[in-house]
Design a protein around this motif. Sequence first.
Motif: not given
Length: 261
Positions: A118-147
């Motif tokens: 996400y950090g490479e693709v987006f110069k800016t983003y509405p949420f801090p998706v380039d922060d691994p801590a944010f990603i982990r927190k969202s995974m533990l709540s209500n967000t499922i990521y696919f790759g």
Amino acid sequence: MKLDSEDLPAIAYEIYEIGRQNGYTKLFAKVQAQDVPHFAALGFIDEARVPFMHKGESAGYFISKYLDQNRAIPKDIERISAVLNLTDQKSGTQPIQSSNHEILRLRLGNADELAALYGEVFKTYPFPVDDPAFIRKSMLSNTIYFGILSKDRLVAAASMEIDTEWQCAEMTDFATLPEYQGKGAAGQLLLVMEQAAKNLALNTLYTIARAESFGMNIVFGRAGYAFGGTLHNNTQIAGKLESMNVWHKQIASRQRAELST
């Protein structure tokens, strides 16, 4: 982004006062149809609607109030119109098929690589998706990521943000490395996420796509999503403030939706 109806009507006035006192130019909320009048009394307008968004029973409204009318004017209305026209022409056509790369659900161990993508693709983003801590927190709540992996490298990703109360999900956070764009990665991810949503007994899916992006709007148009409206100058993304298109799709039959309530 999530209204508790018990806070009405006072919350509508509180939002307005916060915006006025801080010099904000746009106020924004996502609410049930039944709650719109409280905001409309203060001059909020609905910019987009998603039918059956709330538990498969009633619509969800994306409502806005412009405290500066200049912000209500889209920066490139001709391009936005061209995107919608081309998406309409492409609706129902076959999507580009990507090569046989592996698509998988991403886990906590993928957070660092996902944030780097996400950090490479987006110069800016509405949420801090380039922060691994944010990603982990969202995974533990209500967000499922696919790759999508290519030679054990994460080259594309997307997420499904689930609202269990409303029984809907936002299909979002689509990102593909530049060298892999134009090969159908987003469409393939969307298909996998839709199947996952059906397994979770969700009723409605929606997305908020960059209104000037031909690619993402066409992906959703081809997948059978209906246009719900445009949110003008709504989101800070990729280095600038952009208008966003809302698309929606009901994946549960009306009969199933009624049985679930």
